[in-house]
Motif scaffolding. Sequence first.
Motif, PDB file in Angstrom:
ATOM      1  N   LEU A 346      38.285  50.805   5.069  1.00  0.00           N
ATOM      2  CA  LEU A 346      38.955  50.200   6.164  1.00  0.00           C
ATOM      3  C   LEU A 346      38.562  49.171   5.991  1.00  0.00           C
ATOM      4  O   LEU A 346      37.634  48.415   5.530  1.00  0.00           O
ATOM      5  N   VAL A 347      39.482  48.077   6.238  1.00  0.00           N
ATOM      6  CA  VAL A 347      39.442  46.358   6.506  1.00  0.00           C
ATOM      7  C   VAL A 347      39.957  45.724   7.830  1.00  0.00           C
ATOM      8  O   VAL A 347      40.680  46.346   8.388  1.00  0.00           O
ATOM      9  N   ILE A 348      38.551  45.186   7.971  1.00  0.00           N
ATOM     10  CA  ILE A 348      39.137  44.582  10.050  1.00  0.00           C
ATOM     11  C   ILE A 348      38.996  42.883   9.097  1.00  0.00           C
ATOM     12  O   ILE A 348      38.627  42.539   8.905  1.00  0.00           O
ATOM     13  N   ARG A 349      40.590  42.631   9.539  1.00  0.00           N
ATOM     14  CA  ARG A 349      40.801  41.317   9.736  1.00  0.00           C
ATOM     15  C   ARG A 349      41.078  40.155  10.914  1.00  0.00           C
ATOM     16  O   ARG A 349      41.597  41.043  11.871  1.00  0.00           O
ATOM     17  N   TRP A 350      40.063  39.141  10.937  1.00  0.00           N
ATOM     18  CA  TRP A 350      40.620  38.389  11.767  1.00  0.00           C
ATOM     19  C   TRP A 350      41.503  37.158  11.588  1.00  0.00           C
ATOM     20  O   TRP A 350      41.384  36.065  10.308  1.00  0.00           O
ATOM     21  N   THR A 360      46.625  31.958  10.141  1.00  0.00           N
ATOM     22  CA  THR A 360      45.483  31.700   8.590  1.00  0.00           C
ATOM     23  C   THR A 360      45.190  33.129   8.939  1.00  0.00           C
ATOM     24  O   THR A 360      44.399  33.553  10.064  1.00  0.00           O
ATOM     25  N   GLU A 361      44.269  33.318   7.891  1.00  0.00           N
ATOM     26  CA  GLU A 361      43.446  34.436   7.726  1.00  0.00           C
ATOM     27  C   GLU A 361      41.982  34.182   7.837  1.00  0.00           C
ATOM     28  O   GLU A 361      41.243  33.272   7.084  1.00  0.00           O
ATOM     29  N   PHE A 362      41.387  34.750   8.564  1.00  0.00           N
ATOM     30  CA  PHE A 362      40.304  33.401   9.829  1.00  0.00           C
ATOM     31  C   PHE A 362      39.173  34.054   8.771  1.00  0.00           C
ATOM     32  O   PHE A 362      37.563  33.215   8.354  1.00  0.00           O
ATOM     33  N   HIS A 363      38.295  35.878   8.414  1.00  0.00           N
ATOM     34  CA  HIS A 363      36.995  35.592   8.393  1.00  0.00           C
ATOM     35  C   HIS A 363      37.955  37.781   8.007  1.00  0.00           C
ATOM     36  O   HIS A 363      38.873  38.473   8.953  1.00  0.00           O
ATOM     37  N   ILE A 405      47.057  49.851  10.372  1.00  0.00           N
ATOM     38  CA  ILE A 405      46.744  51.204  11.143  1.00  0.00           C
ATOM     39  C   ILE A 405      46.434  50.270  13.188  1.00  0.00           C
ATOM     40  O   ILE A 405      46.953  51.465  14.033  1.00  0.00           O
ATOM     41  N   GLY A 406      46.072  48.934  13.152  1.00  0.00           N
ATOM     42  CA  GLY A 406      46.280  48.912  14.797  1.00  0.00           C
ATOM     43  C   GLY A 406      46.157  47.370  14.760  1.00  0.00           C
ATOM     44  O   GLY A 406      45.086  46.878  13.578  1.00  0.00           O
ATOM     45  N   ARG A 407      46.778  46.660  16.051  1.00  0.00           N
ATOM     46  CA  ARG A 407      46.007  45.348  16.118  1.00  0.00           C
ATOM     47  C   ARG A 407      45.740  44.564  17.388  1.00  0.00           C
ATOM     48  O   ARG A 407      46.674  45.518  18.423  1.00  0.00           O
ATOM     49  N   LEU A 408      44.968  43.860  17.626  1.00  0.00           N
ATOM     50  CA  LEU A 408      45.235  43.439  19.014  1.00  0.00           C
ATOM     51  C   LEU A 408      45.040  42.212  19.617  1.00  0.00           C
ATOM     52  O   LEU A 408      44.205  41.290  18.244  1.00  0.00           O
TER      53      LEU A 408
END
Length: 428
Positions: A346-350, A360-363, A405-408
């Motif tokens: 799985l991947v968590i993107r900020w 923009t993708e920060f991390h 899968i989900g976002r917040l």
Amino acid sequence: MATAIPRTPGETTATPEPGPAVEPVPEPGPLLVPVADVPATAPSEDPVPTEPRPTLGARVRDLRARYAKWELALFFFAGFAYDIATLRRIDNGFVLTKQGLYLAILGLLLLLELRWSWGTEPPRRLARVWRFREDALHFFLGGLLSPYTLFYFKSASGLTAFLFLTGVFGLLVANELPRFRALGPVVRVGLYGFCVTSYFAYLLPVLSGYYSGKLFVASAGLSCGVTLVLSLLARWWSGDWRRTLRHVALPGLGIQALLLGLYLLKAIPPVPLSMLASGIYHGVEVVKGPKGRDYRLLHERSEWKPWQRGDQDFRARPGDKVYFFASIFAPTSFKPQRAGDKGTRLVIRWYYDDPKAGWTEFHSYDDLYLGQGGRERGYRTFASLTNPSPGDWRVSMETEDGREIGRLSFTVTPDASTAPRMFKADAG
């Protein structure tokens, strides 16, 4: 003996000429009516006969006819609510078996409909029950489309996924409409192909113990095989390959092409994975619980904002970390498949809404593996970010191939206060 008739003076007598005898006409008298034809009592009201009072069954049928659409909506939402209340886990053995049985029965009914709807009458012993075939077909279609809609809803996140979900829900509603039913096997074969693909889309990951995009392609391939079997049998029975192509092959294979296109566009949610809960917090502490490792989630959310999950209005002081905590549902069978395998990745993107560059993708944090599934509270994990810039943020959890899968979303505002903070703690 003759009787003498007296004559008045001057009156002459003549002997009448003989003629036909005339019978005397009786004087009019009272009309005599046979006693049997006279009613015993005369009616006291209008003698026009009244219609019999309708029975309870007739009244019920009339009520259903007048409010047919409302009845349809009531049963539709009642069935959907029943599925929400009872379909707890996508990997439940009873649920998987029941849906497989539904698919088998539905496939058999479609075969019989294709056999007997093209100029061939069903056997006489089945003629009475054959008229209920459409009700049976749509009952089983509804019994399959309803849980699929629910499972897709649990896994859906993002605009494209919810547009796909809206389409699935529209199919579920349209399946109950008479105009939709009247289109015949063309639509039903297409819906059946969608149901077969959806079934294998989460059955194969449950059986294999991991999630992969290749399994969805395999599900579409299995559904294409089922469509080809239906087409060959329909061609054999009818002898009309053009009609078979138009009514069976094209609808069944066309829906698979559409599903594969939507999957490439990442519009189809990654079933059977789904987000159970997520939140933004000031701290996440690992503690020992009654069943092993547990978590304490620290936040300062106001009591009048129960709809927020943690500190979505994050007040940041210098040196603060923002924590994203999530629990993910995965089937019980999900676990490392071989030595050295860490499980489903799985991947968590900020993401940060930069005032100049926009979103923009920060991390990203990609060293995360779903090693063991099946927990009732889900597979729990968290990630953190130090000294977030003020502004709007978004964090998402995705599969390895980029399916969300989900976002917040949350907002960071500076906190210039130096007073001690008292955090509240929730169990995670």
